[in-house]
Scaffold this motif. Structure first.
Motif, PDB file in Angstrom:
ATOM      1  N   ARG A 152       5.702   9.923   0.726  1.00 58.31           N
ATOM      2  CA  ARG A 152       5.144   8.632   0.351  1.00 58.31           C
ATOM      3  C   ARG A 152       5.872   7.579   0.258  1.00 58.31           C
ATOM      4  N   THR A 153       5.631   6.346   0.893  1.00 57.08           N
ATOM      5  CA  THR A 153       6.437   5.204   1.160  1.00 57.08           C
ATOM      6  C   THR A 153       5.502   3.929   0.967  1.00 57.08           C
ATOM      7  N   GLU A 154       6.244   3.007   0.271  1.00 55.47           N
ATOM      8  CA  GLU A 154       5.537   1.731  -0.257  1.00 55.47           C
ATOM      9  C   GLU A 154       5.709   0.645   1.007  1.00 55.47           C
ATOM     10  N   VAL A 155       4.667   0.355   1.514  1.00 59.88           N
ATOM     11  CA  VAL A 155       4.679  -0.592   2.896  1.00 59.88           C
ATOM     12  C   VAL A 155       3.733  -1.800   2.435  1.00 59.88           C
ATOM     13  N   LEU A 159       8.211   9.411  10.068  1.00 59.84           N
ATOM     14  CA  LEU A 159       7.628   8.788  11.531  1.00 59.84           C
ATOM     15  C   LEU A 159       8.209   7.375  11.213  1.00 59.84           C
ATOM     16  N   VAL A 160       8.536   6.602  12.375  1.00 53.52           N
ATOM     17  CA  VAL A 160       8.981   5.137  12.310  1.00 53.52           C
ATOM     18  C   VAL A 160       7.851   4.614  12.940  1.00 53.52           C
ATOM     19  N   LEU A 161       7.257   3.368  12.178  1.00 61.11           N
ATOM     20  CA  LEU A 161       6.235   2.722  12.656  1.00 61.11           C
ATOM     21  C   LEU A 161       6.628   1.192  13.418  1.00 61.11           C
ATOM     22  N   VAL A 216       0.588  -1.095   0.112  1.00 61.33           N
ATOM     23  CA  VAL A 216      -0.015   0.156  -0.001  1.00 61.33           C
ATOM     24  C   VAL A 216       1.175   1.212   0.001  1.00 61.33           C
ATOM     25  N   THR A 217       0.477   2.214  -0.391  1.00 57.00           N
ATOM     26  CA  THR A 217       1.313   3.655  -0.301  1.00 57.00           C
ATOM     27  C   THR A 217       0.573   4.279   0.701  1.00 57.00           C
ATOM     28  N   VAL A 218       1.786   4.609   1.668  1.00 58.55           N
ATOM     29  CA  VAL A 218       1.206   5.388   2.832  1.00 58.55           C
ATOM     30  C   VAL A 218       1.626   6.920   2.753  1.00 58.55           C
ATOM     31  N   ILE A 219       0.930   7.738   3.129  1.00 61.17           N
ATOM     32  CA  ILE A 219       1.247   9.136   3.025  1.00 61.17           C
ATOM     33  C   ILE A 219       1.451   9.364   4.231  1.00 61.17           C
ATOM     34  N   LEU A 259       8.680   5.750   7.655  1.00 60.47           N
ATOM     35  CA  LEU A 259       7.549   6.499   6.687  1.00 60.47           C
ATOM     36  C   LEU A 259       8.586   7.905   6.253  1.00 60.47           C
ATOM     37  N   ASN A 260       8.655   8.194   4.917  1.00 60.00           N
ATOM     38  CA  ASN A 260       9.018   9.835   4.396  1.00 60.00           C
ATOM     39  C   ASN A 260       8.264  10.573   4.766  1.00 60.00           C
TER      40      ASN A 260
END
Length: 145
Positions: free
Chosen positions: A77-80, A23-25, A13-16, A55-56
Protein backbone atom coordinates in the motif's frame (compact mmCIF):
# COMPACT_ATOMS: atom_id res chain seq x y z
CA UNK A 1 6.83 -0.48 18.04
CA UNK A 2 3.89 1.29 16.43
CA UNK A 3 3.76 1.92 12.71
CA UNK A 4 4.50 5.51 11.69
CA UNK A 5 1.39 7.62 11.31
CA UNK A 6 0.86 9.01 7.82
CA UNK A 7 -1.26 12.07 7.33
CA UNK A 8 -3.93 11.60 4.74
CA UNK A 9 -5.67 14.34 2.84
CA UNK A 10 -8.51 14.27 0.35
CA UNK A 11 -5.99 14.76 -2.45
CA UNK A 12 -4.38 11.33 -2.05
CA UNK A 13 -5.37 7.85 -3.16
CA UNK A 14 -4.28 4.48 -1.82
CA UNK A 15 -2.47 2.52 -4.53
CA UNK A 16 -2.17 -1.25 -4.15
CA UNK A 17 0.67 -3.01 -5.96
CA UNK A 18 0.55 -6.81 -6.15
CA UNK A 19 3.97 -7.09 -7.81
CA UNK A 20 6.48 -8.64 -5.35
CA UNK A 21 9.15 -5.93 -5.32
CA UNK A 22 6.96 -2.95 -6.14
CA UNK A 23 7.25 -0.54 -9.01
CA UNK A 24 8.48 2.96 -9.81
CA UNK A 25 5.97 5.17 -11.64
CA UNK A 26 7.53 7.98 -13.68
CA UNK A 27 5.56 10.88 -15.11
CA UNK A 28 6.97 12.68 -18.17
CA UNK A 29 6.22 16.02 -19.78
CA UNK A 30 4.17 15.19 -22.90
CA UNK A 31 5.41 18.27 -24.76
CA UNK A 32 9.04 17.35 -24.18
CA UNK A 33 8.42 13.78 -25.38
CA UNK A 34 6.73 15.08 -28.54
CA UNK A 35 9.64 17.47 -29.19
CA UNK A 36 12.12 14.59 -28.77
CA UNK A 37 10.14 12.43 -31.18
CA UNK A 38 9.99 15.21 -33.79
CA UNK A 39 13.65 16.24 -33.53
CA UNK A 40 15.65 16.13 -36.77
CA UNK A 41 18.49 14.28 -35.03
CA UNK A 42 17.77 11.49 -32.59
CA UNK A 43 18.10 12.33 -28.91
CA UNK A 44 20.00 9.45 -27.34
CA UNK A 45 19.77 10.52 -23.69
CA UNK A 46 16.85 9.05 -21.76
CA UNK A 47 14.01 11.45 -20.94
CA UNK A 48 13.95 12.89 -17.42
CA UNK A 49 10.75 12.32 -15.44
CA UNK A 50 8.97 15.34 -14.01
CA UNK A 51 7.76 13.29 -11.03
CA UNK A 52 8.31 9.77 -9.67
CA UNK A 53 6.62 7.59 -7.07
CA UNK A 54 7.91 4.28 -5.71
CA UNK A 55 5.10 1.82 -4.98
CA UNK A 56 5.51 -0.71 -2.18
CA UNK A 57 5.25 -4.26 -3.46
CA UNK A 58 3.53 -7.34 -2.09
CA UNK A 59 6.56 -8.10 0.09
CA UNK A 60 5.80 -4.86 1.98
CA UNK A 61 2.39 -6.21 3.01
CA UNK A 62 2.31 -6.52 6.83
CA UNK A 63 1.09 -10.13 6.54
CA UNK A 64 4.04 -11.22 4.36
CA UNK A 65 6.52 -13.59 6.00
CA UNK A 66 9.77 -14.20 4.12
CA UNK A 67 10.14 -17.79 5.31
CA UNK A 68 6.79 -18.84 3.85
CA UNK A 69 7.12 -16.60 0.74
CA UNK A 70 3.36 -16.73 0.14
CA UNK A 71 2.31 -13.74 -1.97
CA UNK A 72 -1.23 -14.73 -2.94
CA UNK A 73 -3.60 -12.11 -1.59
CA UNK A 74 -0.80 -9.72 -0.65
CA UNK A 75 -0.27 -6.18 -1.87
CA UNK A 76 1.82 -3.20 -0.90
CA UNK A 77 0.00 0.00 0.00
CA UNK A 78 1.27 3.45 -0.96
CA UNK A 79 -0.37 6.85 -0.51
CA UNK A 80 -0.05 8.73 -3.81
CA UNK A 81 -1.10 12.24 -4.75
CA UNK A 82 -4.41 11.97 -6.62
CA UNK A 83 -3.36 14.37 -9.38
CA UNK A 84 -0.17 12.35 -9.99
CA UNK A 85 -2.15 9.09 -10.17
CA UNK A 86 -4.69 10.59 -12.57
CA UNK A 87 -1.96 12.02 -14.83
CA UNK A 88 0.07 8.79 -14.74
CA UNK A 89 -2.90 6.57 -15.63
CA UNK A 90 -3.82 8.96 -18.46
CA UNK A 91 -0.23 8.79 -19.76
CA UNK A 92 0.01 4.97 -19.44
CA UNK A 93 -3.46 3.53 -20.18
CA UNK A 94 -2.09 0.36 -21.83
CA UNK A 95 0.51 -0.49 -19.15
CA UNK A 96 -0.08 -4.23 -18.58
CA UNK A 97 0.16 -4.27 -14.75
CA UNK A 98 -2.50 -1.53 -14.72
CA UNK A 99 -4.68 -3.28 -17.31
CA UNK A 100 -4.36 -6.68 -15.56
CA UNK A 101 -5.12 -5.28 -12.11
CA UNK A 102 -1.68 -5.77 -10.58
CA UNK A 103 -1.78 -2.10 -9.59
CA UNK A 104 -4.96 -0.22 -8.77
CA UNK A 105 -6.08 2.70 -6.63
CA UNK A 106 -9.01 3.69 -4.45
CA UNK A 107 -9.71 7.02 -2.73
CA UNK A 108 -10.02 5.39 0.72
CA UNK A 109 -7.66 2.87 2.30
CA UNK A 110 -10.60 0.66 3.38
CA UNK A 111 -11.89 0.50 -0.21
CA UNK A 112 -8.43 -0.41 -1.47
CA UNK A 113 -8.14 -3.21 1.11
CA UNK A 114 -11.59 -4.49 0.13
CA UNK A 115 -10.65 -4.53 -3.55
CA UNK A 116 -7.40 -6.34 -2.69
CA UNK A 117 -9.44 -8.95 -0.82
CA UNK A 118 -11.54 -9.49 -3.96
CA UNK A 119 -8.66 -9.53 -6.45
CA UNK A 120 -6.15 -11.17 -4.13
CA UNK A 121 -7.57 -14.66 -4.48
CA UNK A 122 -6.79 -14.66 -8.21
CA UNK A 123 -3.24 -15.59 -9.10
CA UNK A 124 -1.16 -12.81 -10.61
CA UNK A 125 1.43 -15.11 -12.17
CA UNK A 126 4.20 -13.59 -10.05
CA UNK A 127 3.84 -15.91 -7.07
CA UNK A 128 6.60 -18.42 -6.39
CA UNK A 129 6.24 -22.03 -7.46
CA UNK A 130 5.30 -24.70 -4.94
CA UNK A 131 8.27 -27.11 -5.11
CA UNK A 132 6.25 -30.10 -3.89
CA UNK A 133 3.79 -29.84 -6.79
CA UNK A 134 6.25 -29.52 -9.69
CA UNK A 135 5.94 -32.44 -12.12
CA UNK A 136 9.05 -34.58 -12.42
CA UNK A 137 10.77 -33.03 -9.41
CA UNK A 138 11.41 -35.12 -6.35
CA UNK A 139 13.01 -33.68 -3.22
CA UNK A 140 16.26 -35.13 -1.93
CA UNK A 141 15.88 -37.73 0.79
CA UNK A 142 17.14 -36.57 4.15
CA UNK A 143 20.43 -38.11 5.19
CA UNK A 144 20.06 -40.47 8.10
CA UNK A 145 23.09 -40.58 10.41
Amino acid sequence: MAAPHTTRTASTVTVICRMPAGLVLDLYDAGELAARAGASTPVMAPPKPTASVRLNGAKADPRYHARDNVLLGMGGRTEVDASFWQAWTAQNPHFLPLVNGLIFAQPRAQDASAELAERGQHRSGLEGLEPKSLPGVTPFAKDVA
